[in-house]
Design a protein around this motif. Structure first.
Motif, PDB file in Angstrom:
ATOM      1  N   ARG A  55      91.201  73.287  53.453  1.00  0.00           N
ATOM      2  CA  ARG A  55      92.345  74.188  53.584  1.00  0.00           C
ATOM      3  C   ARG A  55      92.841  74.264  55.028  1.00  0.00           C
ATOM      4  O   ARG A  55      92.088  74.047  55.980  1.00  0.00           O
ATOM      5  CB  ARG A  55      91.970  75.601  53.117  1.00  0.00           C
ATOM      6  CG  ARG A  55      91.710  75.720  51.633  1.00  0.00           C
ATOM      7  CD  ARG A  55      91.334  77.148  51.276  1.00  0.00           C
ATOM      8  NE  ARG A  55      90.016  77.524  51.780  1.00  0.00           N
ATOM      9  CZ  ARG A  55      89.513  78.751  51.719  1.00  0.00           C
ATOM     10  NH1 ARG A  55      90.242  79.736  51.218  1.00  0.00           N
ATOM     11  NH2 ARG A  55      88.293  79.004  52.171  1.00  0.00           N
ATOM     12  N   ASP A  56      94.110  74.600  55.184  1.00  0.00           N
ATOM     13  CA  ASP A  56      94.673  74.878  56.494  1.00  0.00           C
ATOM     14  C   ASP A  56      94.064  76.195  56.989  1.00  0.00           C
ATOM     15  O   ASP A  56      94.115  77.207  56.294  1.00  0.00           O
ATOM     16  CB  ASP A  56      96.197  74.999  56.371  1.00  0.00           C
ATOM     17  CG  ASP A  56      96.857  75.394  57.688  1.00  0.00           C
ATOM     18  OD1 ASP A  56      96.210  75.266  58.740  1.00  0.00           O
ATOM     19  OD2 ASP A  56      98.020  75.828  57.654  1.00  0.00           O
ATOM     20  N   GLY A 106      79.953  79.074  50.710  1.00  0.00           N
ATOM     21  CA  GLY A 106      79.813  78.697  52.118  1.00  0.00           C
ATOM     22  C   GLY A 106      80.083  79.829  53.092  1.00  0.00           C
ATOM     23  O   GLY A 106      79.790  79.693  54.283  1.00  0.00           O
ATOM     24  N   ALA A 107      80.638  80.945  52.609  1.00  0.00           N
ATOM     25  CA  ALA A 107      80.979  82.050  53.520  1.00  0.00           C
ATOM     26  C   ALA A 107      79.716  82.729  54.020  1.00  0.00           C
ATOM     27  O   ALA A 107      78.863  83.127  53.238  1.00  0.00           O
ATOM     28  CB  ALA A 107      81.877  83.050  52.809  1.00  0.00           C
ATOM     29  N   PRO A 167      75.551  74.569  65.456  1.00  0.00           N
ATOM     30  CA  PRO A 167      74.376  74.032  64.746  1.00  0.00           C
ATOM     31  C   PRO A 167      74.800  73.270  63.488  1.00  0.00           C
ATOM     32  O   PRO A 167      75.841  73.577  62.891  1.00  0.00           O
ATOM     33  CB  PRO A 167      73.575  75.295  64.364  1.00  0.00           C
ATOM     34  CG  PRO A 167      74.200  76.425  65.110  1.00  0.00           C
ATOM     35  CD  PRO A 167      75.617  76.038  65.373  1.00  0.00           C
ATOM     36  N   GLN A 168      73.974  72.309  63.064  1.00  0.00           N
ATOM     37  CA  GLN A 168      74.312  71.468  61.917  1.00  0.00           C
ATOM     38  C   GLN A 168      74.470  72.276  60.636  1.00  0.00           C
ATOM     39  O   GLN A 168      75.352  71.997  59.823  1.00  0.00           O
ATOM     40  CB  GLN A 168      73.246  70.386  61.720  1.00  0.00           C
ATOM     41  CG  GLN A 168      73.524  69.436  60.553  1.00  0.00           C
ATOM     42  CD  GLN A 168      74.841  68.697  60.691  1.00  0.00           C
ATOM     43  OE1 GLN A 168      75.052  67.983  61.682  1.00  0.00           O
ATOM     44  NE2 GLN A 168      75.745  68.842  59.726  1.00  0.00           N
ATOM     45  N   ASP A 169      73.612  73.292  60.419  1.00  0.00           N
ATOM     46  CA  ASP A 169      73.694  74.037  59.160  1.00  0.00           C
ATOM     47  C   ASP A 169      75.012  74.810  59.050  1.00  0.00           C
ATOM     48  O   ASP A 169      75.510  75.045  57.956  1.00  0.00           O
ATOM     49  CB  ASP A 169      72.504  74.988  59.010  1.00  0.00           C
ATOM     50  CG  ASP A 169      72.425  76.020  60.119  1.00  0.00           C
ATOM     51  OD1 ASP A 169      71.987  75.654  61.227  1.00  0.00           O
ATOM     52  OD2 ASP A 169      72.783  77.181  59.878  1.00  0.00           O
ATOM     53  N   TYR A 191      80.424  75.476  56.743  1.00  0.00           N
ATOM     54  CA  TYR A 191      81.836  75.575  57.137  1.00  0.00           C
ATOM     55  C   TYR A 191      82.692  74.625  56.296  1.00  0.00           C
ATOM     56  O   TYR A 191      83.757  75.005  55.785  1.00  0.00           O
ATOM     57  CB  TYR A 191      81.986  75.248  58.624  1.00  0.00           C
ATOM     58  CG  TYR A 191      83.415  75.111  59.099  1.00  0.00           C
ATOM     59  CD1 TYR A 191      84.170  76.239  59.415  1.00  0.00           C
ATOM     60  CD2 TYR A 191      84.003  73.859  59.240  1.00  0.00           C
ATOM     61  CE1 TYR A 191      85.479  76.114  59.848  1.00  0.00           C
ATOM     62  CE2 TYR A 191      85.310  73.734  59.673  1.00  0.00           C
ATOM     63  CZ  TYR A 191      86.040  74.858  59.983  1.00  0.00           C
ATOM     64  OH  TYR A 191      87.342  74.726  60.408  1.00  0.00           O
ATOM     65  N   ASN A 192      82.238  73.391  56.142  1.00  0.00           N
ATOM     66  CA  ASN A 192      82.988  72.425  55.335  1.00  0.00           C
ATOM     67  C   ASN A 192      83.077  72.874  53.877  1.00  0.00           C
ATOM     68  O   ASN A 192      84.099  72.673  53.220  1.00  0.00           O
ATOM     69  CB  ASN A 192      82.339  71.044  55.434  1.00  0.00           C
ATOM     70  CG  ASN A 192      82.538  70.416  56.799  1.00  0.00           C
ATOM     71  OD1 ASN A 192      83.521  70.692  57.480  1.00  0.00           O
ATOM     72  ND2 ASN A 192      81.609  69.567  57.212  1.00  0.00           N
ATOM     73  N   THR A 193      82.005  73.485  53.384  1.00  0.00           N
ATOM     74  CA  THR A 193      82.029  74.014  52.015  1.00  0.00           C
ATOM     75  C   THR A 193      83.047  75.136  51.887  1.00  0.00           C
ATOM     76  O   THR A 193      83.819  75.195  50.920  1.00  0.00           O
ATOM     77  CB  THR A 193      80.639  74.544  51.619  1.00  0.00           C
ATOM     78  OG1 THR A 193      79.691  73.470  51.679  1.00  0.00           O
ATOM     79  CG2 THR A 193      80.654  75.136  50.214  1.00  0.00           C
ATOM     80  N   PHE A 194      83.055  76.053  52.854  1.00  0.00           N
ATOM     81  CA  PHE A 194      83.963  77.197  52.791  1.00  0.00           C
ATOM     82  C   PHE A 194      85.424  76.785  52.960  1.00  0.00           C
ATOM     83  O   PHE A 194      86.294  77.178  52.172  1.00  0.00           O
ATOM     84  CB  PHE A 194      83.596  78.225  53.866  1.00  0.00           C
ATOM     85  CG  PHE A 194      84.566  79.367  53.941  1.00  0.00           C
ATOM     86  CD1 PHE A 194      84.578  80.354  52.966  1.00  0.00           C
ATOM     87  CD2 PHE A 194      85.490  79.446  54.980  1.00  0.00           C
ATOM     88  CE1 PHE A 194      85.491  81.404  53.019  1.00  0.00           C
ATOM     89  CE2 PHE A 194      86.403  80.492  55.047  1.00  0.00           C
ATOM     90  CZ  PHE A 194      86.405  81.468  54.060  1.00  0.00           C
TER      91      PHE A 194
END
Length: 306
Positions: free
Chosen positions: A63-64, A75-76, A49-51, A56-59
């Motif tokens: 990072r690797d 974002g977690a 889903p988009q949200d 996810y990108n925020t969290f």
């Protein structure tokens, strides 16, 4: 004066022909290896889903994935952490092909995409009851969330004083709840406690907007690791849990992996190998605690649908 040995011209021609054939064979093998490596590098679709993409990108914040050892922070949330665990398990299991996010807002269409092989799996776990409807079209991983472990809060707007003052089941059933008809365990939990008015909408974002606009009072969502277990949606609406009460969504949760996808079997086997390592190290339960999903702060809150 130099004396050269006798030269067999026919032998030289044969050597030249063989050398040319070897060169052609080598070039073919190099080309084949290059083509296979390109095929191996092709991304594999997962439904999401988009949200979840946004959080996810925020969290992850660039990072690797393999380097992430703490599962809390901006974002977690459960859905995001499951996507991180999915990728970490695949790497541990030896599956290195990149994943591409196939944004799909409809939960049921996402499941259908997996059954048909368009997507190999979902970003987050899926209820076992929903997976069984897909029949032999999918593999099913081990459960990461077992029956009785999925405890959730009743979330509302911080401006809704009536909802926040709710203490008992009798008070709760007078509130207007909103959820998705596609989320059967959520709908069942609300029905179990006797909510009189349950509004349905297919999108999580719509649920939040309806509560923010005062057209609904509550929805249900996993607890967060943030202060007060609150969360923001798209940097706008804030959602807070009604203190002291909680619900349980019954059933176990797994990843379905498409048998119709050409990489399905290899993906599933690598995922199971990686999950075995994460489970043995205690990483999975720790990740759920650190993101707030397994939350000790609500241990003594009243469970309304035991």
């Amino acid at each position: 004066m130099l004396f050269l040995p006798n030269i067999d011209l026919r032998r030289i021609r044969r050597i030249r022909r063989n050398h040319f054939a070897m060169r052609l064979c080598l070039l073919f093998m190099i080309s084949l290896g290059w083509a296979l490596s390109c095929m191996a590098a092709e991304p594999i679709n997962i439904t999401i889903p988009q949200d979840v993409v946004t959080d996810y990108n925020t969290f992850v914040a660039g990072r690797d994935i393999a380097s992430i050892q703490h599962y809390g922070g901006p974002g977690a949330r459960r859905d995001v952490i499951e996507l991180v665990l999915l990728q970490q398990a695949l790497l541990l299991g030896g599956f290195n092909q990149p994943l591409m996010m196939d944004v799909e807002q409809s939960y049921l269409r996402g499941l259908r995409n997996i059954a048909e092989g368009r997507d190999i799996t979902s970003a987050g776990l899926v209820w076992n009851n929903d997976i069984t409807t897909l029949g032999d079209s999918v593999y099913t991983t081990r459960a990461l969330v077992h029956d009785g472990e999925f405890l959730i809060g009743l979330y509302t707007s911080p401006k809704n004083s009536t909802a926040l003052a709710t203490k008992t089941r009798e008070e709760l059933i007078e509130l207007r709840a909103v959820t998705s008809g596609q989320w059967q365990p959520d709908l069942t939990a609300l029905q179990q406690v006797g909510i009189k008015r349950i509004l349905l909408t297919p999108s999580w974002m719509n649920m939040v907007r309806m509560i923010e606009a005062g057209r609904a009072d509550i929805t249900i969502a996993p607890f967060q690791s943030t202060p007060g277990m609150t969360f923001e949606v798209n940097g706008g609406a804030t959602m807070v849990p009604i203190p002291g009460i909680k619900l349980c969504l019954h059933g176990s949760r797994h990843w379905p992996v498409s048998r119709q996808h050409p990489q399905g079997k290899a993906f599933f086997e690598a995922l199971e190998r990686g999950l075995d390592e994460l489970e043995k190290s205690g990483t999975i339960k720790r990740a759920y605690r650190e993101c707030g999903f397994f939350n000790p702060d609500v241990e003594h809150w009243k469970l309304l649908n035991p």
